[in-house]
Design a protein around this motif. Sequence first.
Motif, mmCIF file in Angstrom:
data_model
loop_
_atom_site.group_PDB
_atom_site.id
_atom_site.type_symbol
_atom_site.label_atom_id
_atom_site.label_comp_id
_atom_site.label_asym_id
_atom_site.label_seq_id
_atom_site.Cartn_x
_atom_site.Cartn_y
_atom_site.Cartn_z
ATOM 1 N N ARG A 34 0.827 -1.202 0.000
ATOM 2 C CA ARG A 34 0.000 0.000 0.000
ATOM 3 C C ARG A 34 0.869 1.263 0.000
ATOM 4 O O ARG A 34 1.812 1.377 0.773
ATOM 5 C CB ARG A 34 -0.915 -0.013 1.222
ATOM 6 C CG ARG A 34 -2.021 1.025 1.213
ATOM 7 C CD ARG A 34 -2.837 0.915 2.482
ATOM 8 N NE ARG A 34 -3.437 -0.394 2.641
ATOM 9 C CZ ARG A 34 -4.642 -0.725 2.188
ATOM 10 N NH1 ARG A 34 -5.365 0.181 1.543
ATOM 11 N NH2 ARG A 34 -5.119 -1.936 2.382
ATOM 12 N N GLY A 35 0.522 2.213 -0.871
ATOM 13 C CA GLY A 35 1.198 3.496 -0.912
ATOM 14 C C GLY A 35 2.465 3.477 -1.739
ATOM 15 O O GLY A 35 3.001 2.427 -2.083
ATOM 16 N N VAL A 168 -6.012 3.121 -5.955
ATOM 17 C CA VAL A 168 -4.966 2.545 -6.802
ATOM 18 C C VAL A 168 -4.932 3.276 -8.139
ATOM 19 O O VAL A 168 -5.976 3.492 -8.767
ATOM 20 C CB VAL A 168 -5.198 1.037 -7.037
ATOM 21 C CG1 VAL A 168 -4.167 0.472 -8.007
ATOM 22 C CG2 VAL A 168 -5.150 0.281 -5.717
ATOM 23 N N GLY A 194 2.138 9.022 -5.302
ATOM 24 C CA GLY A 194 2.207 7.889 -4.396
ATOM 25 C C GLY A 194 2.133 8.266 -2.932
ATOM 26 O O GLY A 194 1.990 7.388 -2.073
ATOM 27 N N THR A 198 -1.820 4.384 -4.106
ATOM 28 C CA THR A 198 -0.912 3.290 -4.440
ATOM 29 C C THR A 198 -0.738 3.307 -5.949
ATOM 30 O O THR A 198 -1.694 3.076 -6.686
ATOM 31 C CB THR A 198 -1.475 1.936 -3.988
ATOM 32 O OG1 THR A 198 -1.630 1.950 -2.562
ATOM 33 C CG2 THR A 198 -0.546 0.802 -4.375
ATOM 34 N N THR A 214 8.284 2.173 -3.621
ATOM 35 C CA THR A 214 8.071 1.181 -2.580
ATOM 36 C C THR A 214 8.791 -0.114 -2.905
ATOM 37 O O THR A 214 9.498 -0.670 -2.073
ATOM 38 C CB THR A 214 6.562 0.914 -2.412
ATOM 39 O OG1 THR A 214 5.893 2.149 -2.194
ATOM 40 C CG2 THR A 214 6.292 -0.005 -1.242
#
Length: 237
Positions: A34-35, A168, A194, A198, A214
Motif C-alpha cells: 500500500r502506498g 490505486v 504515491g 498506491t 516502494t
Amino acid sequence: MTAPFDPVIIEAQGMSVKASWGHIYGPVDLRIRRGGVTVLVGAPGRGRTALLLTLAGRMKPTSGTLHSFGQRNRAHRLFDKSALGFVDEVDEIAQTIRVHDVLTEQCRWAQPWYKFVGQATAADLERLCRPVFGPLTLPTLDAYVEELPELTAALFRIAMANIRQPEVLVVGGVDNLNGLQSSRLMLERLIDLGSEQTVITANVNGEQPVPGITDVLEVPNLTDNEFVRLEQGDRIL
C-alpha cells in the motif's frame, strides 16, 4: 473492533491470463504494498500490458488468484477502486481534438447524468491537472492533443484517468516515453502521487532505489509481443 491494517493491497498467486488465441502472460506471483510507487520490471508488450489491466481490474485472471481489498478474484471490486492511464489500448486520445474538449467530456462523465455541466474552464484545468503535473507547465485549453509535447500529453492522459483519485492508480510503462528525461520526470510525478495513492507502473529496466519507490519487482513469464485486443467473449471486462 477495528480490522488490522494490511500493508499489502494486491497479491497475485500463480496468476495467468489466456485468450482464445493463446497464452498472454503468467504464471505471475507478486505483492503490491500500500502506498508509494511499485515498478514492475519486464519487457514491454501484450503480456505486460495485460498484467497492468489485470491489476486495475480491467481483465480477469484465467487461472490463479488475485487478492485485493480483502476479496479474491473480484475484478469489479478492484475496478471500482482503481484508475488506469497512459495505456493506449484503454485511454488513447484522438489526436485531432483539443484539450478543452477532452476536459469537458471528462467533467461531464464524472457527474450524475441529470446534472448540467458546462464547458470546461481554466479553473477546471488547474483543479484536475495540477495534482498530476505538479510544478510542470499545464497544457493550454485550446491546444490540440497531437501538438502537445510527449511528456505533457502523457501526464494529461494520466490526469484525465485519475479524476476520481481512487486508492490505486495504474500507469502504463514509463519506458513508453522516448526521452530518458521525460521518463525520469514522469516517475517523479508518480512518486508525488504515491504519497496519496498506491501507484503501479512498469519499466523494462529496474529503477534505482529512491524515496517514494516502494518496490521494484521483476516479473517473469510476460509474452514479449505486440498487444492484441481480446476477442469479444474473452475475459476482458
